[in-house]
Structures are given as structure tokens and as C-alpha cells.
Design a protein around this motif. Structure first.
Motif, mmCIF file in Angstrom:
data_model
loop_
_atom_site.group_PDB
_atom_site.id
_atom_site.type_symbol
_atom_site.label_atom_id
_atom_site.label_comp_id
_atom_site.label_asym_id
_atom_site.label_seq_id
_atom_site.Cartn_x
_atom_site.Cartn_y
_atom_site.Cartn_z
ATOM 1 N N LYS A 16 0.865 -1.178 0.000
ATOM 2 C CA LYS A 16 0.000 0.000 0.000
ATOM 3 C C LYS A 16 0.903 1.230 0.000
ATOM 4 O O LYS A 16 1.840 1.328 0.797
ATOM 5 C CB LYS A 16 -0.911 0.002 1.219
ATOM 6 C CG LYS A 16 -1.736 1.270 1.400
ATOM 7 C CD LYS A 16 -2.704 1.509 0.252
ATOM 8 C CE LYS A 16 -3.790 0.478 0.192
ATOM 9 N NZ LYS A 16 -4.788 0.781 -0.871
ATOM 10 N N LEU B 129 1.242 5.341 0.319
ATOM 11 C CA LEU B 129 0.637 6.589 0.780
ATOM 12 C C LEU B 129 1.525 7.744 0.342
ATOM 13 O O LEU B 129 2.711 7.800 0.694
ATOM 14 C CB LEU B 129 0.483 6.597 2.301
ATOM 15 C CG LEU B 129 -0.370 5.472 2.911
ATOM 16 C CD1 LEU B 129 -0.427 5.620 4.435
ATOM 17 C CD2 LEU B 129 -1.770 5.462 2.318
ATOM 18 N N SER C 235 -2.930 0.332 7.307
ATOM 19 C CA SER C 235 -2.861 1.509 6.429
ATOM 20 C C SER C 235 -3.773 2.621 6.925
ATOM 21 O O SER C 235 -3.385 3.804 6.949
ATOM 22 C CB SER C 235 -3.247 1.124 4.994
ATOM 23 O OG SER C 235 -2.381 0.135 4.487
ATOM 24 N N ILE D 11 3.906 0.560 2.543
ATOM 25 C CA ILE D 11 3.588 -0.371 3.621
ATOM 26 C C ILE D 11 3.587 -1.771 3.011
ATOM 27 O O ILE D 11 2.712 -2.103 2.206
ATOM 28 C CB ILE D 11 2.230 -0.049 4.258
ATOM 29 C CG1 ILE D 11 2.135 1.447 4.617
ATOM 30 C CG2 ILE D 11 1.997 -0.908 5.509
ATOM 31 C CD1 ILE D 11 0.745 1.901 4.989
ATOM 32 N N ARG E 110 -2.693 6.395 8.183
ATOM 33 C CA ARG E 110 -3.324 7.602 7.645
ATOM 34 C C ARG E 110 -3.801 8.516 8.766
ATOM 35 O O ARG E 110 -3.628 9.744 8.707
ATOM 36 C CB ARG E 110 -4.497 7.239 6.737
ATOM 37 C CG ARG E 110 -4.139 6.693 5.386
ATOM 38 C CD ARG E 110 -5.386 6.452 4.545
ATOM 39 N NE ARG E 110 -6.029 7.727 4.242
ATOM 40 C CZ ARG E 110 -5.978 8.331 3.060
ATOM 41 N NH1 ARG E 110 -5.328 7.780 2.074
ATOM 42 N NH2 ARG E 110 -6.585 9.482 2.876
ATOM 43 N N GLU F 223 -3.451 7.967 -2.273
ATOM 44 C CA GLU F 223 -3.214 6.565 -1.965
ATOM 45 C C GLU F 223 -3.026 5.804 -3.272
ATOM 46 O O GLU F 223 -3.860 5.886 -4.180
ATOM 47 C CB GLU F 223 -4.415 6.014 -1.196
ATOM 48 C CG GLU F 223 -4.215 4.663 -0.565
ATOM 49 C CD GLU F 223 -5.370 4.295 0.364
ATOM 50 O OE1 GLU F 223 -5.886 3.176 0.216
ATOM 51 O OE2 GLU F 223 -5.759 5.134 1.196
ATOM 52 N N LEU G 213 -3.342 -5.580 6.333
ATOM 53 C CA LEU G 213 -2.846 -4.381 5.658
ATOM 54 C C LEU G 213 -3.853 -3.235 5.634
ATOM 55 O O LEU G 213 -3.474 -2.087 5.918
ATOM 56 C CB LEU G 213 -2.390 -4.738 4.246
ATOM 57 C CG LEU G 213 -1.761 -3.613 3.423
ATOM 58 C CD1 LEU G 213 -0.552 -3.019 4.130
ATOM 59 C CD2 LEU G 213 -1.359 -4.127 2.034
#
Length: 424
Positions: A181, A183, A236, A221, A240, A250, A232
């Protein structure tokens, strides 16, 4: 697995061309949970290439070699590898046939120099290149596999995705499931982000990585294994919340990409009036296909005269407040929006430097406005001690983030940490 990369070429070594391949492949490998241990650049000198192949093959498990597979005399990777192994170059009949066919299909005579690209070290395993005339190859030396790829970015990316990563997965049993993931953050330095995230207790199998690509810091991540992958989304979301307004997208590389995907197909329209960013906003958006569905116009109104005649800015506003002011940038945005009755308009004006600043408005002062059908949002930021390019990049990013927040019905103006806002 210890993975290293050797980039070849005098132009890369001298800084005449940017090594975009190295940055791209490092990110691509990270997406598969593979971290590069070392990277070096070597010029087009036979003895240096032979020495580095021999030396690094004693330490690495895999070495990705990029460049030096062309038809000219300074393309030395195959010859250097053959000498490093103490074996001859031999013609690869399959690739010679492919070369001949490629030139015939394109109705071109094949230069004799291209036959050099079919000459590989005797023990080499040919690696296919479906989009170019230089095949890749891999060779075992000491403890390492050396995997040779062409330097042309388009060809290199094909070979990495279709040949190199599958080779790693098969040869080293990289069968653990990996999910990532990403960010995208704005306004916080890498150390500040790390300080906020360091205290977090991450579940087993989940790790963090940071990638700086100004004006952004991307946080990756990684989740390895089914259990970690299942956790996950929760991890995540927690990250955030910890980072707050620093997170601006994202699984997107830039805010332009994020805004593009939110506007495309939405039926909404956008106009742009740029001064200090000089067309950067427009260029970032039109890089994506389909931007014509929402982008009405991009105007570079650099001079005060153009601000008045094109956008309808009141000359008195410029006299009273100056070109870099909330009042002026608000009128710029309103004027741009009204020209074609767009739903939104963004405007930028600033002192990008290195000259032109004053005591009241030093270099790095920028004004940004977003006009909507319901009103105008404006702010002025202080971006001191940044280069001209970074001031422009940050200005464009903040402008796009203002629009993104409006589209999400969030507060349009927020604090960005390292970017101080004028309070008056």
C-alpha cells in the motif's frame, strides 16, 4: 538474496543523462518485496568493467547489469563479461536470426555492426528482448548470476517485468505473497514522518519503506504473507490517521494523477491560470490521456498586463496588493473560471527566485487560489530556502491538493508542516 545493480556508460557516469532506469527498477523491485543492496556506475572502459564484474560476483547473489549491449564500439558489456569468465564470445544463432528478421520486416538493410549484438559469452543464457535489437543474457560467475539488460528505458522495463523478476521468483523461491500500500505525503520531511511512525507497533510481516520524490515523500507499507496481507487495510488506515493531512493520495505517484482520476468522467471542468508555475499544472495534467474531458484551458499569465487583459484582474488590485497576493490570485482564479464557465479554476502567483524577493515578500512567497461556483479559497505560503524548481513544484502540488480536498468535500486549506502560511 543479495541483489546489486551495475549501471554502465560514460554519459551516466558523467551526469550527462539521468539514470532513470536505476530509480525505476528499485521501485519496481520494492513492489515485489525485493530490496537492492548496492548500486554502482561504471564507465565504458573494458578493464574497469571486467574488474567490477569479477569483484562484485564474489559478494552478490544477483547482479543486474544495465547498458552496453548496443552495436557500437563503446558497448562493451558482453566482451567484458566474456573476459571476466575467461571464455570467448560466440555467435548466438537464434538472436542473429531474430535480428535479420527484424530488419527484413522493417524493410531496412541490417548494418554489419548490428551482428555484434548476437555475440554473447560462450556460457551465456540468452534473454529475450521483444521490443529491441539487443538481446539480454545471464551468466554465472563465482557466487552470482549476472543478468544483462539494454539501457533503452522502454526495452529495459519490458525485460525487467517479463524476464528478470520471473527469474528471481523462480531461482530464489520468492513465493511469499507480498502486498504493498502506497501513501503519498506532502509537506513533511522523511525524518518527521519517521518520527511519527516509529512508535507504532506493526504486526509481524508488515514493514515500512520511504521514497523521496520531491515534492512528495511516498510511504510504502509492505505486507508479506497471507496473515499480514489481511491486516494491511487496518494498518494503512491507522497510519493515515497518525499522519493526518500529510497524506494526500493513496496508490498514486503524484497529486496530478490523483486529481486526474477524480475529474476524468466526472462531468466537472477545470481552468488554470498560472504565473509562477509557468504551465507546470497544465503539463502535469495533460500528461494523462483523457484530460481533455475536464480541462478547459491552461493560461500562463506571467505579466501583470496579461493578468489584467486576459483574466480581468483589476489594475487597482495589482497596485494595492501586488502580483503575489491573496487578492490578486483570487481574481486570477475567478477570471479564469468565468472565461469558459468552468466548475473550478486554480491560480498561482509567486516569487520563485533566486531574485525578485522583498522584505515583505521574500523569495519563496507564493499565493494560490481555487475558485468554485460557490466562492474562492486563497492562501499565501512561505517556502524559504528552496530552489526555484522546488518552489514551483510545491506550489503546483498545493494547488492540486486544494482542488482534491474540495472534490472530497474536505477543508480546502490545511497546514502542511514545513510550509508556513501567512496569517494575515
Amino acid at each position: 538474496m543479495k541483489l546489486e545493480m551495475i549501471c554502465t556508460g560514460e554519459e551516466v557516469l558523467a551526469g550527462q543523462i539521468l539514470d532513470t532506469n536505476a530509480a525505476w527498477v528499485a521501485a519496481a523491485l520494492m513492489d515485489h518485496g525485493v530490496e537492492m543492496q548496492r548500486r554502482m556506475t561504471v564507465g565504458d572502459r573494458l578493464e574497469d568493467l571486467v574488474a567490477v564484474f569479477q569483484e562484485r560476483s564474489l559478494h552478490a547473489d544477483v547482479i543486474l547489469v544495465n547498458g552496453g549491449l548496443g552495436p557500437t564500439s563503446d558497448d562493451l558489456s558482453a566482451l567484458a563479461m566474456a573476459k571476466a569468465k575467461g571464455e570467448p564470445l560466440v555467435e548466438n544463432a537464434e538472436w542473429r536470426e531474430r535480428l535479420t528478421g527484424w530488419f527484413e520486416r522493417h524493410n531496412r538493410a541490417m548494418p554489419a555492426s548490428n551482428l555484434k549484438q548476437a555475440m554473447l559469452p560462450e556460457s551465456a543464457v540468452m534473454v529475450d528482448n521483444p521490443v529491441g535489437t539487443a538481446c539480454g543474457f545471464r551468466v554465472r560467475l563465482n557466487r552470482a548470476w549476472l543478468f544483462f539488460t539494454p539501457g533503452v528505458p522502454f526495452e529495459f522495463k519490458h525485460m525487467v517485468e517479463e524476464e528478470f523478476i520471473p527469474f528471481l521468483q523462480e531461482e530464489f523461491g520468492l513465493d511469499t505473497k507480498v502486498a504493498v500500500k502506497k501513501l503519498l505525503t506532502l509537506g513533511q520531511g522523511e525524518s518527521a514522518l519517521a518520527d511519527k511512525l516509529q512508535p507504532l507497533e506493526l504486526p509481524e510481516g508488515i514493514t515500512l519503506g520511504y521514497r523521496s520524490s520531491m515534492p512528495y515523500i511516498e510511504i510504502k507499507i509492505f505486507a508479506r504473507g497471507d496473515k499480514a496481507i489481511g491486516l494491511l487495510p487496518r494498518v494503512s488506515n491507522h497510519i493515515r490517521l497518525v499522519l493526518g493531512t500529510a497524506v494526500v493520495a493513496e496508490d498514486r505517484a503524484t497529486l496530478a494523477e490523483e486529481v486526474h482520476h477524480r475529474l476524468k468522467g466526472s462531468g466537472l471542468s477545470l481552468s488554470l491560470a498560472e504565473s509562477c508555475t509557468g504551465g507546470m499544472l497544465t503539463s502535469e495534467l495533460v500528461a494523462f490521456p483523457g484530460s481533455s474531458s475536464y480541462l478547459h484551458q491552461g493560461l500562463v499569465t506571467y505579466s501583470n498586463e496579461s493578468k489584467v487583459k486576459v483574466l480581468g484582474v483589476n489594475p487597482a488590485t495589482l497596485d494595492d496588493y501586488g502580483a503575489v497576493s491573496i487578492a490578486t490570485v483570487a481574481e486570477m482564479a475567478q477570471g479564469a473560471r468565468m472565461l469558459l464557465d468552468s466548475d473550478f479554476a486554480l491560480a498561482t502567483s509567486g516569487v520563485a527566485g533566486p531574485d525578485g524577493g522583498t522584505e515583505d515578500k521574500p523569495v519563496g512567497t507564493v499565493a494560490i487560489a481555487l475558485a468554485t461556483r460557490n466562492g474562492v479559497y486563497s492562501q499565501m505560503l512561505k517556502l524559504p530556502r528552496r530552489s526555484r524548481e522546488l518552489v514551483r513544484c510545491l506550489s503546483a502540488a498545493v494547488a492540486l491538493d486544494m482542488l482534491r480536498r474540495e472534490l472530497l468535500e474536505q477543508a480546502v486549506i490545511v497546514d502542511y508542516g514545513t510550509m508556513e502560511r501567512f496569517k494575515k
